[in-house]
Motif scaffolding. Structure first.
Motif, PDB file in Angstrom:
ATOM      1  N   MET A   1       0.813  -1.215   0.000  1.00  0.00           N
ATOM      2  CA  MET A   1       0.000   0.000   0.000  1.00  0.00           C
ATOM      3  C   MET A   1       0.848   1.267   0.000  1.00  0.00           C
ATOM      4  SD  MET A   1      -3.010  -1.099  -0.235  1.00  0.00           S
ATOM      5  CE  MET A   1      -4.305   0.003   0.301  1.00  0.00           C
ATOM      6  N   GLY A   2       2.149   1.082  -0.040  1.00  0.00           N
ATOM      7  CA  GLY A   2       3.055   2.227   0.015  1.00  0.00           C
ATOM      8  C   GLY A   2       2.815   3.224  -1.092  1.00  0.00           C
ATOM      9  N   LEU A   3       2.576   2.696  -2.287  1.00  0.00           N
ATOM     10  CA  LEU A   3       2.374   3.553  -3.446  1.00  0.00           C
ATOM     11  C   LEU A   3       1.115   4.400  -3.290  1.00  0.00           C
ATOM     12  CD1 LEU A   3       3.757   4.059  -6.177  1.00  0.00           C
ATOM     13  CD2 LEU A   3       2.134   2.458  -7.190  1.00  0.00           C
ATOM     14  N   LEU A   4       0.053   3.737  -2.796  1.00  0.00           N
ATOM     15  CA  LEU A   4      -1.220   4.430  -2.618  1.00  0.00           C
ATOM     16  C   LEU A   4      -1.075   5.564  -1.603  1.00  0.00           C
ATOM     17  CD1 LEU A   4      -4.054   3.914  -3.854  1.00  0.00           C
ATOM     18  CD2 LEU A   4      -4.668   2.891  -1.676  1.00  0.00           C
ATOM     19  N   ASP A   5      -0.359   5.274  -0.521  1.00  0.00           N
ATOM     20  CA  ASP A   5      -0.126   6.293   0.501  1.00  0.00           C
ATOM     21  C   ASP A   5       0.595   7.496  -0.085  1.00  0.00           C
ATOM     22  OD1 ASP A   5      -1.336   4.853   2.410  1.00  0.00           O
ATOM     23  OD2 ASP A   5       0.503   4.003   3.276  1.00  0.00           O
ATOM     24  N   TYR A   6       1.565   7.186  -0.939  1.00  0.00           N
ATOM     25  CA  TYR A   6       2.341   8.250  -1.564  1.00  0.00           C
ATOM     26  C   TYR A   6       1.430   9.191  -2.342  1.00  0.00           C
ATOM     27  CZ  TYR A   6       5.379  10.559  -4.923  1.00  0.00           C
ATOM     28  OH  TYR A   6       5.996  11.487  -5.694  1.00  0.00           O
ATOM     29  N   PHE A   7       0.533   8.597  -3.151  1.00  0.00           N
ATOM     30  CA  PHE A   7      -0.378   9.426  -3.934  1.00  0.00           C
ATOM     31  C   PHE A   7      -1.321  10.217  -3.030  1.00  0.00           C
ATOM     32  CE2 PHE A   7       0.614   6.584  -7.576  1.00  0.00           C
ATOM     33  CZ  PHE A   7       1.074   7.585  -8.414  1.00  0.00           C
ATOM     34  N   ARG A   8      -1.757   9.575  -1.963  1.00  0.00           N
ATOM     35  CA  ARG A   8      -2.671  10.235  -1.052  1.00  0.00           C
ATOM     36  C   ARG A   8      -2.039  11.483  -0.425  1.00  0.00           C
ATOM     37  NH1 ARG A   8      -5.157   5.436   2.075  1.00  0.00           N
ATOM     38  NH2 ARG A   8      -6.638   4.877   0.479  1.00  0.00           N
ATOM     39  N   SER A   9      -0.813  11.310   0.068  1.00  0.00           N
ATOM     40  CA  SER A   9      -0.185  12.425   0.768  1.00  0.00           C
ATOM     41  C   SER A   9       0.125  13.574  -0.200  1.00  0.00           C
ATOM     42  CB  SER A   9       1.093  11.970   1.465  1.00  0.00           C
ATOM     43  OG  SER A   9       2.031  11.555   0.486  1.00  0.00           O
ATOM     44  N   SER A  10       0.451  13.215  -1.466  1.00  0.00           N
ATOM     45  CA  SER A  10       0.799  14.268  -2.414  1.00  0.00           C
ATOM     46  C   SER A  10      -0.438  15.061  -2.839  1.00  0.00           C
ATOM     47  CB  SER A  10       1.480  13.672  -3.639  1.00  0.00           C
ATOM     48  OG  SER A  10       0.534  12.932  -4.382  1.00  0.00           O
ATOM     49  N   ARG A  11      -1.623  14.534  -2.524  1.00  0.00           N
ATOM     50  CA  ARG A  11      -2.837  15.204  -2.962  1.00  0.00           C
ATOM     51  C   ARG A  11      -3.386  16.185  -1.920  1.00  0.00           C
ATOM     52  NH1 ARG A  11      -6.651  10.694  -5.059  1.00  0.00           N
ATOM     53  NH2 ARG A  11      -5.218   9.986  -6.652  1.00  0.00           N
ATOM     54  N   GLN A  12      -2.706  16.324  -0.832  1.00  0.00           N
ATOM     55  CA  GLN A  12      -3.193  17.191   0.235  1.00  0.00           C
ATOM     56  C   GLN A  12      -3.288  18.654  -0.209  1.00  0.00           C
ATOM     57  OE1 GLN A  12      -4.171  16.385   3.640  1.00  0.00           O
ATOM     58  NE2 GLN A  12      -4.421  14.515   2.444  1.00  0.00           N
ATOM     59  N   ALA A  13      -4.413  19.264   0.140  1.00  0.00           N
ATOM     60  CA  ALA A  13      -4.581  20.707  -0.013  1.00  0.00           C
ATOM     61  C   ALA A  13      -4.191  21.256  -1.380  1.00  0.00           C
ATOM     62  CB  ALA A  13      -3.813  21.446   1.084  1.00  0.00           C
ATOM     63  N   THR A  14      -4.632  20.580  -2.417  1.00  0.00           N
ATOM     64  CA  THR A  14      -4.351  21.080  -3.763  1.00  0.00           C
ATOM     65  C   THR A  14      -5.123  22.363  -4.047  1.00  0.00           C
ATOM     66  OG1 THR A  14      -6.027  19.566  -4.563  1.00  0.00           O
ATOM     67  CG2 THR A  14      -3.733  18.880  -4.840  1.00  0.00           C
ATOM     68  N   ALA A  15      -6.186  22.581  -3.284  1.00  0.00           N
ATOM     69  CA  ALA A  15      -6.998  23.787  -3.510  1.00  0.00           C
ATOM     70  C   ALA A  15      -6.172  25.053  -3.297  1.00  0.00           C
ATOM     71  CB  ALA A  15      -8.201  23.783  -2.566  1.00  0.00           C
ATOM     72  N   SER A  16      -5.298  25.018  -2.281  1.00  0.00           N
ATOM     73  CA  SER A  16      -4.501  26.217  -2.017  1.00  0.00           C
ATOM     74  C   SER A  16      -3.465  26.446  -3.122  1.00  0.00           C
ATOM     75  CB  SER A  16      -3.830  26.129  -0.647  1.00  0.00           C
ATOM     76  OG  SER A  16      -3.062  24.959  -0.574  1.00  0.00           O
ATOM     77  N   ILE A  17      -2.977  25.332  -3.706  1.00  0.00           N
ATOM     78  CA  ILE A  17      -2.060  25.472  -4.845  1.00  0.00           C
ATOM     79  C   ILE A  17      -2.810  26.100  -6.020  1.00  0.00           C
ATOM     80  CG2 ILE A  17      -0.521  24.237  -6.435  1.00  0.00           C
ATOM     81  CD1 ILE A  17      -0.405  21.963  -4.374  1.00  0.00           C
ATOM     82  N   ALA A  18      -4.018  25.598  -6.250  1.00  0.00           N
ATOM     83  CA  ALA A  18      -4.840  26.112  -7.354  1.00  0.00           C
ATOM     84  C   ALA A  18      -5.096  27.602  -7.183  1.00  0.00           C
ATOM     85  CB  ALA A  18      -6.159  25.351  -7.408  1.00  0.00           C
ATOM     86  N   LYS A  19      -5.414  27.994  -5.952  1.00  0.00           N
ATOM     87  CA  LYS A  19      -5.726  29.403  -5.687  1.00  0.00           C
ATOM     88  C   LYS A  19      -4.516  30.288  -5.973  1.00  0.00           C
ATOM     89  CE  LYS A  19      -7.476  32.534  -2.203  1.00  0.00           C
ATOM     90  NZ  LYS A  19      -7.693  32.749  -0.772  1.00  0.00           N
ATOM     91  N   GLU A  20      -3.377  29.850  -5.477  1.00  0.00           N
ATOM     92  CA  GLU A  20      -2.158  30.635  -5.659  1.00  0.00           C
ATOM     93  C   GLU A  20      -1.812  30.776  -7.145  1.00  0.00           C
ATOM     94  OE1 GLU A  20       0.897  29.336  -2.879  1.00  0.00           O
ATOM     95  OE2 GLU A  20       2.367  30.091  -4.314  1.00  0.00           O
ATOM     96  N   ARG A  21      -1.896  29.645  -7.867  1.00  0.00           N
ATOM     97  CA  ARG A  21      -1.586  29.685  -9.304  1.00  0.00           C
ATOM     98  C   ARG A  21      -2.541  30.620 -10.034  1.00  0.00           C
ATOM     99  NH1 ARG A  21      -2.301  24.125 -11.462  1.00  0.00           N
ATOM    100  NH2 ARG A  21      -1.287  24.850 -13.350  1.00  0.00           N
ATOM    101  N   LEU A  22      -3.812  30.515  -9.690  1.00  0.00           N
ATOM    102  CA  LEU A  22      -4.805  31.344 -10.378  1.00  0.00           C
ATOM    103  C   LEU A  22      -4.621  32.820 -10.081  1.00  0.00           C
ATOM    104  CD1 LEU A  22      -8.082  29.265 -10.113  1.00  0.00           C
ATOM    105  CD2 LEU A  22      -7.067  30.155 -12.200  1.00  0.00           C
ATOM    106  N   GLN A  23      -4.320  33.134  -8.827  1.00  0.00           N
ATOM    107  CA  GLN A  23      -4.168  34.547  -8.469  1.00  0.00           C
ATOM    108  C   GLN A  23      -3.041  35.201  -9.262  1.00  0.00           C
ATOM    109  OE1 GLN A  23      -4.016  34.109  -4.197  1.00  0.00           O
ATOM    110  NE2 GLN A  23      -5.865  35.329  -3.963  1.00  0.00           N
ATOM    111  N   ILE A  24      -1.926  34.485  -9.376  1.00  0.00           N
ATOM    112  CA  ILE A  24      -0.788  35.021 -10.125  1.00  0.00           C
ATOM    113  C   ILE A  24      -1.149  35.184 -11.594  1.00  0.00           C
ATOM    114  CG2 ILE A  24       1.571  34.537 -10.876  1.00  0.00           C
ATOM    115  CD1 ILE A  24       1.879  32.978  -8.176  1.00  0.00           C
ATOM    116  N   LEU A  25      -1.750  34.124 -12.141  1.00  0.00           N
ATOM    117  CA  LEU A  25      -2.093  34.105 -13.563  1.00  0.00           C
ATOM    118  C   LEU A  25      -3.097  35.198 -13.916  1.00  0.00           C
ATOM    119  CD1 LEU A  25      -1.567  32.324 -16.061  1.00  0.00           C
ATOM    120  CD2 LEU A  25      -3.633  31.084 -15.486  1.00  0.00           C
TER     121      LEU A  25
END
Lengths: 94, 245
Positions: A1-25
């Motif tokens: 399950m290591g791989l699945l965990d990896y994907f899970r943790s990398s998906r945390q709080a993508t909304a804040s990344i989206a917001k930051e990218r959009l604001q700059i753009l």
């Protein structure tokens, strides 16, 4: 399950990344479309005039247009070279 | 549909020339005889082309043309049709296709009010901002120097659960980026697909969250001051917890 965990943790709080990218753009794209289309021409001609007197670099000049509710500000920014380098460009031997 | 249900005589025009679909969503696809382009070209009168909704007497649909190229829409032609419609209808809704091509630019050109529909996804939000730029510069009101088009934000496919865990832009985020007046938020809902499957607009499904949210949107547009709903995760027993103690 290591791989699945990896994907899970990398998906945390993508909304804040989206917001930051959009604001700059969005800020960048808004600045672009508010520019009048004569600005590049103006910048080129101004540079030619200034170069008659001062040897400035191509990138040493910036022209920006800002707008708020009741006024427009045309900002012209020229970076002059250091004292030692400041000489007439057509007489470099002086 | 919501405007019509509130007693206003309403016409809705599909501007997506070439990709007609409003008829399918409204459930009148088998009653289309003439279309928008036929009217513009003078091959049919407005009354021949307008389809009256079977569920609501106040609602008429003008379908888009299916086969012809987009160039058949002209500023003058569209202007004439809108002028004629505005004489007998209180509201004319121009359903714009996505994108910034002819159909979309003409749908917004004559507008008084614009509802920017977006979902909480980066490409959709960015495109909305582009559309706002076009609304502000390329519309009839902008060209004539009149008062600008009133712009509203409608956020769809919203999932409070995903917002809560930081997987989706929140309504505040989208509003902050676009700085628009929020007309409403439509929750992601199974009822929407059910509605389009059966050709009955989801607003007719009064029991569904999306249907109620759309009705709120219409009533807010008409001037009512209603609180925004469906922004929080819906859990069983929520009301019990709120009012119990």
């Amino acid at each position: 399950m290591g791989l699945l965990d990896y994907f899970r943790s990398s998906r945390q709080a993508t909304a804040s990344i989206a917001k930051e990218r959009l604001q700059i753009l969005v800020a960048h794209e808004r600045a672009e479309r508010n520019k009048p289309d004569y600005l590049p021409m103006l910048q080129k001609e101004l540079l030619e005039v200034i170069r008659k007197y001062v040897n400035v670099d191509q990138n040493a000049i910036s022209v920006t247009m800002e707008q708020d509710e009741n006024r427009e500000i045309l900002e012209l920014n020229i970076v002059l070279p250091d004292e030692g380098e400041r000489k007439r460009p057509n007489r470099p031997d002086l | 549909m919501g405007l019509a249900l509130n007693g206003h005589r309403t016409a809705v025009i599909d501007f997506d020339v070439g990709l007609r679909n409003l008829d399918l969503i409204m459930g009148c696809e088998r009653r289309v005889v003439y279309d928008f382009v036929n009217v513009i070209n003078g091959e049919a009168t407005l009354n021949q082309a307008l389809i009256r909704d079977k569920r609501c007497d106040n609602l008429y649909i003008l379908p888009a043309s299916q086969t012809r190229d987009k160039e058949s829409l002209t500023v003058e032609g569209v202007g004439k049709v809108l002028q004629a419609l505005s004489e007998t209808f209180e509201y004319v809704v121009c359903d714009s296709p996505a994108g910034i091509e002819r159909g979309a630019t003409l749908a917004m050109y004559f507008a008084d009010d614009a509802v920017v529909v977006t979902n909480p996804e980066v490409s959709s939000v960015r495109d909305s901002d582009r559309m706002l730029g076009i609304l502000a510069s390329k519309s009839r009101r902008a060209e004539m120097g009149e008062e600008p088009i009133k712009e509203y934000l409608l956020l769809t496919r919203y999932s409070p659960q995903r917002v809560k865990v930081g997987e989706m832009l929140s309504v505040e985020d989208v509003q902050e980026i676009l700085s628009l007046h929020l007309l409403g938020v439509i929750p992601e809902s199974k009822a929407v697909l059910n509605a389009s499957n059966s050709g009955a607009p989801v607003i007719l499904d009064e029991k569904s969250d999306a249907g109620q949210a759309y009705m709120d949107v219409v009533r807010r547009y008409l001037g009512e001051n209603l609180p925004h709903r469906f922004l929080e995760e819906q859990r069983k027993g929520l009301f019990g917890r709120l009012f119990g103690g």
